[in-house]
Design an enzyme around this catalytic site. Sequence first.
Site, short mmCIF file in Angstrom:
data_model
loop_
_atom_site.label_atom_id
_atom_site.label_comp_id
_atom_site.label_asym_id
_atom_site.label_seq_id
_atom_site.Cartn_x
_atom_site.Cartn_y
_atom_site.Cartn_z
N LYS A 42 24.84 -16.97 13.40
CA LYS A 42 24.43 -18.22 14.04
C LYS A 42 25.35 -19.39 13.72
O LYS A 42 25.63 -20.23 14.57
CB LYS A 42 22.98 -18.53 13.68
CG LYS A 42 21.98 -17.62 14.36
CD LYS A 42 20.56 -18.05 14.10
CE LYS A 42 19.61 -17.23 14.97
NZ LYS A 42 19.81 -17.47 16.40
N ASP A 249 22.41 -20.10 20.28
CA ASP A 249 23.39 -20.79 19.44
C ASP A 249 24.29 -21.69 20.29
O ASP A 249 24.64 -22.80 19.87
CB ASP A 249 24.25 -19.76 18.68
CG ASP A 249 23.41 -18.85 17.81
OD1 ASP A 249 22.40 -19.32 17.25
OD2 ASP A 249 23.76 -17.67 17.67
#
Length: 300
Positions: A42, A249
């Site tokens: 992430k 993300d």
Amino acid sequence: MYDYDLLVVGSANADLVVAVERRPGAGETVLGGDLAVHPGGKGANQAVAAARLGARTALLARVGDDGHGRLLLDSLRSAGVATAGVLTGGAPTGVALITVDPSGDNSIVVSPGANARLTPEDVRAAEPLLRAARVVSAQLEIPPETVTEVVRRLPEGTRFVLNPSPPRPLSPEVLAACDPLVVNEHEARVLLDGSTEDPAAQARALLALGPRSVVVTLGAEGALVCDESGVRLVPPVRVSAVDTTGAGDAFTAALAWRLGAGAPLAEAAAHAARVGAVAVTRRGAQESYPTADEVAALPG
């Protein structure tokens, strides 16, 4: 004057991806396609997504001294991410095991590896990076005490964006710093102990926990933004999804960058929705992230 539009503090993983006709149930084995290895995590995903859009971006993370770590560093540098804050060693690079079905939905299991060794001491040592960034974003694939240290070290005037994924309880200190707290519906349910299923009610309940603002992403249904002025819907951008890996993300990175540039919350979220929409039309995570010109070319 800030050196960076965005500093991401978070994870860096190698994504091991297998396409499947359907995701297995408990105790079930299914056959999949060929294994593909992609740079992910992430933190690294957010950094690459922001840099591709033109944001001056840095990453504070930890990888192993191994092939997966070198893959991640190469991907970050090729996207234009500053990697002076990417530390090496302590454990193997983190790995995410991902299955993707024909609709583009995915299931993910993460082995944190070196991500679990990103410590509060590393944050303190990187304080010059924190002072150099207009916005700092974080996730929860790194130790919670490291995220808390980021909050404690934030310079006056620096905006903090948190995606609590994977979801876990957040301290009042961390919640109070979030502007916004960015969650999907699953993360919202976990943080609220399943007390409500209605997204607008989730947004209001999360705001009541202490963050300055909240964004609830709704996948193909758009997003909700919530602050002291109320809850507003950000309409969806209609596309044919191929792979949703890393799309959240991309959304969070674009949101953080636009907020740092002075955009209002709803406007920043609308731009982020367009970035995420382009990303889901391509396979993979980092390699799916668009440039600013590609986002501008999206119809609508």
